[in-house]
Design a protein around this motif. Structure first.
Motif, short mmCIF file in Angstrom:
data_model
loop_
_atom_site.label_atom_id
_atom_site.label_comp_id
_atom_site.label_asym_id
_atom_site.label_seq_id
_atom_site.Cartn_x
_atom_site.Cartn_y
_atom_site.Cartn_z
N UNK A 594 2.05 -6.37 -10.23
CA UNK A 594 0.93 -5.55 -10.22
C UNK A 594 1.26 -4.84 -8.95
N UNK A 595 1.97 -5.54 -7.97
CA UNK A 595 2.31 -4.93 -6.49
C UNK A 595 3.46 -3.80 -6.74
N UNK A 596 4.22 -4.13 -7.65
CA UNK A 596 5.54 -3.26 -7.75
C UNK A 596 5.53 -2.35 -8.91
N UNK A 597 4.45 -2.44 -9.64
CA UNK A 597 4.35 -1.77 -10.82
C UNK A 597 4.62 -0.08 -10.85
N UNK A 598 3.73 0.39 -9.77
CA UNK A 598 3.80 1.81 -9.64
C UNK A 598 4.98 2.44 -9.26
N UNK A 599 5.88 1.59 -8.40
CA UNK A 599 7.14 2.29 -7.86
C UNK A 599 8.18 2.27 -8.88
N UNK A 600 7.89 1.01 -9.68
CA UNK A 600 8.84 0.80 -10.90
C UNK A 600 8.80 2.23 -11.69
#
Length: 751
Positions: A594-600
């Motif tokens: 969830x922490x890295x979802x938007x950047x990926x």
């Protein structure tokens, strides 16, 4: 420990004595340790008699049945010494049998059967031993009221009617032990019945005289059997008060002309007194009593060792069989007893039978059953708990009950070390000759004190000496943990020998250090002068802090997951969000995915909430695209932490990626194609809905029709039932008038 410089500052002379391991730990050389041990020495060990030829004749004193005969034991306190005794009953061992018979009036028919007992019993006993002697005695009662009638006529003939009876007497030795059975028959045939008033008899007086009058009876140092025949109970100590006799029985022989002359003067003996005399004179008792008094004499047998009880027929016709059975019973039992033990000495027995069975009993005596030819072994342990006050040797004797042979055991006690005997009187090491130097220390002369006897009790003031025993001019002498002796502290000893006071002023000890988990120094160190000296890899005041960091390693191989410090083997998380033993648990944190979802999403698909700020916020990892999910790195193939993620975008399309940290570099592998769900097929959905509505309508109609049919059938059945039960009124209609009129001719006479 006899080493001169063994004691440290503050230790008393008694600290030289300790268990062996403790002395070695305290660095006392093995050759300087005095550790005397107990020992056993056999002084006389004559083998037991084992006849090859039964016809071989031996004197009783030449026969040996117990081995060894004398031992010397050197005892150290608390250390038992164990030795073995061997017993073997000798074949064809001589037997003396004395028949003691109640001649009160109720035994008149028994006397007839005993008259031929001598030759018959002699014949049977010859089968057991070739050396057999028999004797005879009789008893009635004390010759005072109320036991007998003292009227002149009754004293001459105590029997009533025409019975001719002899005068009452207490005990008469009719025939001393002899090998002539005919003489036995002759003298017994001359005996007459007597009589008394009460039921119990004075048999205990007779037994006492038979036991103690060895010369008059003719006892030899062989197997001694006493057959006590009666059909009544017995008087015992205290019953003499009825006749005014209060003096206790003295246990001595009082036979004059083979008659007991002091029955009117001494009370009956007690049971304990009889037991002692029978045991002292090695007499085995056989009680031949009638069925009525069996319970009484069986209880008496339990109190008298090496005794037996047989049931006597009403006329004593079975007396020979009774004696043989009782003798076989007695000869199958070996009981060891010992003389009085010195104070602080204990003895235990263990009997080992021929079949190997072992009996352990807490009593002093030990019983083992065997036949005449078998060997019986006894293991005997003797232990001393303290030294005798007089410091001399002691002697105890052990013997089998009913036998004259005994084992003499000499006890020597180890009360001093050998080095004490090698002391140097007036040694220069003891302040110029003021003491004896022994066992590495000074034993001061009278009036001298101190480790080296350097002080005199008369010349030195106690106050001056005590000043040297106060630490920092305080008020406590030797820290209240010792005694000031000649200006030097001698520390006290604790009940637990492992706990020791030490130091010049007894200010140190090895048991008052900090504890952890109820263990001194946490079990990871030693206590020296009230401070813990910790083992390797441990620290802290109680050695409870481990320097080992293996317990702080997280799953990713980092100490405390990189989010804390390892303190005493326990993680202390620096980030308050993280918890757990290795700072890996974060209840309020979003997951890695969830922490890295938007950047990926923004970097791989140019979409998502961070599409506009992607370059500024999402350049902290390397992005690698792969064609399908199978090309993503797998956890089993990696040596670094790896997380697989599956996320959904705003269009309900799924995308897959992995997040990993390798060599401090963050890597993201992402599948370049989104996985979007296909759109719905409208026609099947509509057709299904319409078909469902139609089917539901038809089902409702069918259900309604079914319910109506059921209702109509119930109503019709109800109508039919009421119809069957209807009852119509059959009376005439009151309005109805018949159309026919009947007229009767008055003159018609029926002709």
């Amino acid at each position: 420990c006899t080493f001169t410089n063994f004691l440290t500052v503050g230790q008393s002379k008694s600290a030289r004595c300790d268990d062996l391991e403790s002395l070695k730990k305290r660095k006392c050389a093995a050759n300087k340790i005095e550790n005397p041990r107990g020992s056993i020495a056999v002084n006389k060990d004559k083998p037991v008699t084992n006849r090859k030829d039964v016809a071989e004749k031996l004197k009783p004193e030449d026969i040996t049945q117990i081995q060894p005969q004398k031992l010397t034991l050197t005892l150290r306190s608390g250390e038992p010494q164990t030795f073995q005794l061997k017993f073997k009953r000798a074949e064809d061992y001589p037997i003396d049998l004395y028949y003691l018979m109640d001649l009160s009036f109720s035994m008149r028919d028994d006397l007839e059967n005993v008259k031929n007992l001598g030759t018959d019993l002699m014949e049977e006993m010859r089968k057991i031993t070739s050396d057999f002697r028999i004797g005879f005695g009789s008893f009635v009662e004390k010759t005072v009221m109320p036991y007998i009638s003292t009227t002149p006529a009754r004293l001459l003939n105590p029997c009533t009617g025409n019975e001719n009876c002899t005068s009452p007497f207490s005990y008469k030795n009719v025939l001393k032990l002899t090998e002539d059975g005919d003489e036995f028959n002759k003298l017994v045939s001359q005996q007459q019945i007597s009589g008394n008033l009460d039921s119990p008899e004075g048999g205990f007086d007779a037994i006492m005289q038979v036991a103690v009058c060895e010369k008059d009876i003719g006892w030899r140092n062989v197997t001694r059997l006493l057959v006590f025949s009666t059909d009544a109970g017995f008087h015992f100590a205290g019953d003499g008060k009825l006749g005014g006799i209060v003096l206790p029985n003295d246990g001595r022989c009082h036979l004059e002309n083979n008659m007991y002359t002091m029955s009117h003067y001494y009370d009956y003996p007690s049971i304990a007194h009889l037991v002692q005399k029978l045991s002292d004179h090695n007499i085995q008792t056989i009680f031949a009593v009638t069925e009525e008094f069996q319970p009484v004499y069986k209880e008496l047998k339990n109190l008298i060792p090496k005794s037996a009880v047989g049931t006597l027929s009403s006329n004593s016709s079975n007396v020979i069989k009774l004696i043989l059975d009782a003798y076989n019973s007695l000869s199958s039992e070996v009981i060891l007893e010992n003389s009085k033990l010195p104070e602080g000495v204990s003895i235990t027995y263990q009997s080992i039978c021929k079949n190997g069975s072992i009996q352990n009993k807490p009593e002093i005596r030990n019983t083992s059953r065997s036949n005449n030819l078998s060997h019986v072994f006894f293991k005997i342990s003797i232990e001393s708990q303290k030294c005798p006050s007089h410091g001399k040797s002691e002697i105890i004797k052990i013997k089998p009950l009913g036998f004259t042979e005994e084992v003499e055991v000499v006890l020597n006690f180890i009360c001093d070390c050998q080095c004490a005997a090698e002391g140097q009187p007036k040694s220069k090491k003891c302040s110029g000759g003021n003491g004896t130097f022994e066992c590495g220390a000074c034993k001061c002369n009278e009036g001298r004190i101190g480790l080296s006897c350097e002080c005199s009790k008369d010349e030195v003031r106690t106050e001056d000496l005590d000043a040297n025993c106060r630490k920092d001019n305080g008020t406590d002498i030797c820290s209240n943990s010792g005694d000031c002796v000649c200006g030097i502290c001698e520390c006290k000893k604790r009940e637990n020998p492992a706990e020791v006071y030490s130091g010049k002023y007894c200010e140190c000890d090895n048991f008052n250090c900090d504890r952890s988990n109820n263990k001194l120094c946490g079990g990871h160190g030693r206590c020296e002068c009230r401070k813990c000296i910790c083992d390797a890899n441990y620290t802290g005041s109680a050695c409870d802090c481990s320097l080992d960091t293996s317990t702080c390693l997280a799953k990713n191989g980092q100490i405390c997951n990189g989010r804390g410090t390892c303190d005493c083997g326990i993680c202390k998380c620096t980030n308050p969000k993280f918890q757990g033993p290795t700072c890996e648990t974060c209840p309020t944190c979003p997951g890695v995915c969830t922490e890295h979802k938007d950047c990926v999403q923004c970097r791989a698909f140019d979409a998502g909430p961070k599409k506009e700020t992607c370059e500024q916020e999402c350049s902290y990892f390397n992005l690698i695209k792969v064609s399908d999910r199978d090309k993503l790195p797998q956890p089993t193939d990696q040596s670094y932490p790896l997380t697989h993620c599956k996320e959904r975008d705003a269009n309900d399309c799924w995308f897959y990626y992995t997040y990993a940290i390798r060599n401090d570099t963050k890597e993201v592998y992402v599948v370049e194609n989104l996985e979007c769900p296909a759109g719905p097929d409208i026609i099947p959905i509509v057709a299904g809905v319409v078909a469902g509505i139609v089917l539901i309508g038809l089902a409702l109609l069918l259900i309604w029709k079914l319910l109506m049919i059921i209702h109509d059938r119930r109503e019709f059945a109800k109508f039919e039932k009421e119809k069957m039960n209807a009852k119509w009124d059959t009376g005439e209609n009151p309005i109805y008038k018949s159309a026919v009129t009947t007229v009767v001719n008055p003159k018609y006479e029926g002709k």
